[in-house]
Motif scaffolding. Structure first.
Motif, mmCIF file in Angstrom:
data_model
loop_
_atom_site.group_PDB
_atom_site.id
_atom_site.type_symbol
_atom_site.label_atom_id
_atom_site.label_comp_id
_atom_site.label_asym_id
_atom_site.label_seq_id
_atom_site.Cartn_x
_atom_site.Cartn_y
_atom_site.Cartn_z
ATOM 1 N N LEU A 1 -4.469 -5.880 -14.064
ATOM 2 C CA LEU A 1 -4.101 -7.253 -13.747
ATOM 3 C C LEU A 1 -2.942 -7.673 -14.642
ATOM 4 N N THR A 2 -1.969 -8.344 -14.065
ATOM 5 C CA THR A 2 -0.885 -8.918 -14.857
ATOM 6 C C THR A 2 -0.703 -10.370 -14.444
ATOM 7 N N ALA A 3 -0.247 -11.180 -15.388
ATOM 8 C CA ALA A 3 0.010 -12.594 -15.134
ATOM 9 C C ALA A 3 1.095 -13.066 -16.078
ATOM 10 N N THR B 1 -2.658 -17.236 -11.390
ATOM 11 C CA THR B 1 -2.121 -16.315 -10.394
ATOM 12 C C THR B 1 -1.882 -14.968 -11.056
ATOM 13 N N MET B 2 -2.430 -13.920 -10.458
ATOM 14 C CA MET B 2 -2.360 -12.578 -11.029
ATOM 15 C C MET B 2 -1.887 -11.586 -9.988
ATOM 16 N N ALA B 3 -1.252 -10.533 -10.452
ATOM 17 C CA ALA B 3 -0.983 -9.362 -9.618
ATOM 18 C C ALA B 3 -1.993 -8.289 -10.004
ATOM 19 N N ALA B 4 -2.510 -7.597 -9.010
ATOM 20 C CA ALA B 4 -3.464 -6.515 -9.250
ATOM 21 C C ALA B 4 -2.919 -5.231 -8.658
ATOM 22 N N ARG B 5 -2.993 -4.166 -9.425
ATOM 23 C CA ARG B 5 -2.640 -2.837 -8.923
ATOM 24 C C ARG B 5 -3.875 -1.958 -9.062
ATOM 25 N N LEU B 6 -4.342 -1.422 -7.931
ATOM 26 C CA LEU B 6 -5.570 -0.636 -7.909
ATOM 27 C C LEU B 6 -5.279 0.788 -7.490
ATOM 28 N N THR B 7 -5.870 1.725 -8.220
ATOM 29 C CA THR B 7 -5.751 3.148 -7.918
ATOM 30 C C THR B 7 -7.116 3.798 -8.116
ATOM 31 N N SER B 8 -7.286 4.981 -7.547
ATOM 32 C CA SER B 8 -8.531 5.711 -7.769
ATOM 33 C C SER B 8 -8.713 5.968 -9.254
ATOM 34 N N ALA B 9 -9.945 5.867 -9.716
ATOM 35 C CA ALA B 9 -10.232 6.009 -11.133
ATOM 36 C C ALA B 9 -9.828 7.384 -11.651
ATOM 37 N N THR B 10 -9.220 7.406 -12.820
ATOM 38 C CA THR B 10 -8.844 8.677 -13.428
ATOM 39 C C THR B 10 -10.060 9.405 -13.981
ATOM 40 N N GLU B 11 -11.102 8.654 -14.316
ATOM 41 C CA GLU B 11 -12.355 9.248 -14.785
ATOM 42 C C GLU B 11 -13.509 8.593 -14.040
ATOM 43 N N THR C 1 0.847 -1.189 0.000
ATOM 44 C CA THR C 1 0.000 0.000 0.000
ATOM 45 C C THR C 1 0.880 1.237 0.000
ATOM 46 N N SER C 2 0.408 2.238 -0.711
ATOM 47 C CA SER C 2 1.038 3.554 -0.670
ATOM 48 C C SER C 2 -0.081 4.540 -0.382
ATOM 49 N N GLY C 3 0.209 5.797 -0.517
ATOM 50 C CA GLY C 3 -0.844 6.776 -0.294
ATOM 51 C C GLY C 3 -1.949 6.715 -1.320
ATOM 52 N N THR C 4 -1.673 6.092 -2.478
ATOM 53 C CA THR C 4 -2.650 6.148 -3.563
ATOM 54 C C THR C 4 -2.931 4.814 -4.237
ATOM 55 N N ALA C 5 -2.203 3.759 -3.910
ATOM 56 C CA ALA C 5 -2.339 2.509 -4.659
ATOM 57 C C ALA C 5 -2.296 1.302 -3.728
ATOM 58 N N LEU C 6 -2.928 0.230 -4.201
ATOM 59 C CA LEU C 6 -2.908 -1.064 -3.533
ATOM 60 C C LEU C 6 -2.426 -2.104 -4.532
ATOM 61 N N THR C 7 -1.467 -2.916 -4.121
ATOM 62 C CA THR C 7 -0.952 -3.990 -4.970
ATOM 63 C C THR C 7 -1.051 -5.295 -4.199
ATOM 64 N N LEU C 8 -1.597 -6.316 -4.838
ATOM 65 C CA LEU C 8 -1.718 -7.620 -4.199
ATOM 66 C C LEU C 8 -1.773 -8.709 -5.261
ATOM 67 N N ALA C 9 -1.559 -9.941 -4.820
ATOM 68 C CA ALA C 9 -1.705 -11.100 -5.690
ATOM 69 C C ALA C 9 -3.029 -11.784 -5.381
ATOM 70 N N LEU C 10 -3.622 -12.372 -6.401
ATOM 71 C CA LEU C 10 -4.828 -13.166 -6.218
ATOM 72 C C LEU C 10 -4.816 -14.317 -7.209
ATOM 73 N N ARG C 11 -5.622 -15.301 -6.955
ATOM 74 C CA ARG C 11 -5.680 -16.463 -7.845
ATOM 75 C C ARG C 11 -7.133 -16.805 -8.111
ATOM 76 N N GLU C 12 -7.473 -16.815 -9.379
ATOM 77 C CA GLU C 12 -8.812 -17.175 -9.826
ATOM 78 C C GLU C 12 -8.689 -18.065 -11.056
ATOM 79 N N ASN C 13 -9.535 -19.071 -11.139
ATOM 80 C CA ASN C 13 -9.550 -19.979 -12.293
ATOM 81 C C ASN C 13 -8.167 -20.544 -12.590
ATOM 82 N N ALA C 14 -7.447 -20.929 -11.525
ATOM 83 C CA ALA C 14 -6.112 -21.532 -11.637
ATOM 84 C C ALA C 14 -5.094 -20.584 -12.270
#
Length: 301
Positions: A75-77, A57-67, A42-55
């Motif tokens: 998502l990256t894998a 493994t992905m990394a997710a980076r979430l930030t407040s919407a620009t619009e 976590t930073s002041g503006t973003a959240l990064t975590l790993a998750l696994r769905e449908n076999a």
């Protein structure tokens, strides 16, 4: 939009959020949540975590919407992310961050409760952050019973690293908690060797296999009493753990139990000791949002 570079796939998503929504409040909670220590960035503006769905493994980076409102998510894998997997990831992340939660009944009831209104004023727009998945919370509820927090975290990390859902993002290694099918592939002896506790291993072994037969959609939306009854059938899960799983794993806010921690939080907010009858009376004023009321008490006290 999907792009590929050196076999790495990327998918961009927009995750809408029901207003009011304050992502900074979510990040502040995640940063202070001991059960998740070291799992997310976590930073002041973003959240990064790993998750696994449908076999996958992905990394997710979430930030407040620009619009507009809500969050932007990338998502990256290390392999393809197909449409169903991206949608499953979006659903998982939205549920984890409570993005679709309707805070209006909670806030309307708070107008008649001045001590709690002050909590709402401080936390305005905070949507309950749950565990990343209810299965992860199920395992954590078993691991954390009657052991110090650092011991429970060590056991959890052993499970995560043994399964090996590892992915790199921005130069950091992230680990996704196993899917139930992955833990189900381990027998009781293997689990005991990993966590160093045969009793908890037996509970994990049994609960994981029973979880595979449950429908998460039913757990999220089915009759509260029926869902609670099914949860209580899981090995290692008693009344306290069931309430923990219902609220913090599944977002079921219709009912809240009374315990020492809830009593302490209420006393700090209301300025005097709160016994069970008074706690029940206060909770009843929040009707279907009483779980949210209790969570706000804990976070805001």
């Amino acid at each position: 939009m999907d792009t590929t570079h050196r076999r790495r796939a990327a998918v961009s998503l927009h995750l809408p959020a029901r207003q009011p929504f304050d992502f900074a409040a979510s990040l502040a909670f995640i940063g202070s949540f001991p059960a998740m220590t070291g799992q997310q960035g976590t930073s002041g503006t973003a959240l990064t975590l790993a998750l696994r769905e449908n076999a996958t493994t992905m990394a997710a980076r979430l930030t407040s919407a620009t619009e507009g409102s809500g969050l932007d998510c990338e998502l990256t894998a290390d392999g393809p992310i197909d449409g169903p997997t991206a949608r499953a990831a979006a659903d998982r992340l939205g549920h984890y961050l409570g993005l679709d939660d309707d805070l209006s009944p909670l806030y309307a009831a708070a107008r008649h409760d001045p001590p709690f209104q002050r909590v709402v004023d401080r936390l305005y727009g905070y949507h309950q952050v749950k565990f990343p998945s209810p299965f992860e919370l199920l395992c954590w509820a078993i691991l954390c019973q009657r052991v110090p927090m650092p011991v429970a975290r060590t056991m959890k990390r052993a499970l995560v690293e043994a399964v090996g859902n590892r992915i790199e993002r921005d130069g950091r290694v992230l680990w996704a908690f196993p899917e139930a099918a992955q833990l189900a592939a381990l027998d009781e002896d293997e689990l005991a060797a990993l966590i160093g506790n045969r009793r908890k291993a037996a509970f994990l072994y049994g609960a994981t296999r029973r979880w595979l037969d449950l429908d998460e959609g039913f757990l999220r939306t089915g009759d509260h009493g029926a869902v609670r009854a099914r949860v209580l059938e899981l090995p290692g899960i008693g009344p306290w753990s069931a309430s923990f799983l219902l609220i913090r794993g599944l977002g079921r806010m219709e009912h809240i139990g009374y315990d020492r921690e809830q009593a302490r939080a209420a006393a700090r907010i209301y300025g005097h000791p709160v016994d069970e009858p008074e706690f029940r009376r206060l909770a009843d004023g929040y009707r279907e949002s009483q779980g949210y009321w209790a969570h706000y008490l804990r976070v805001g006290s």
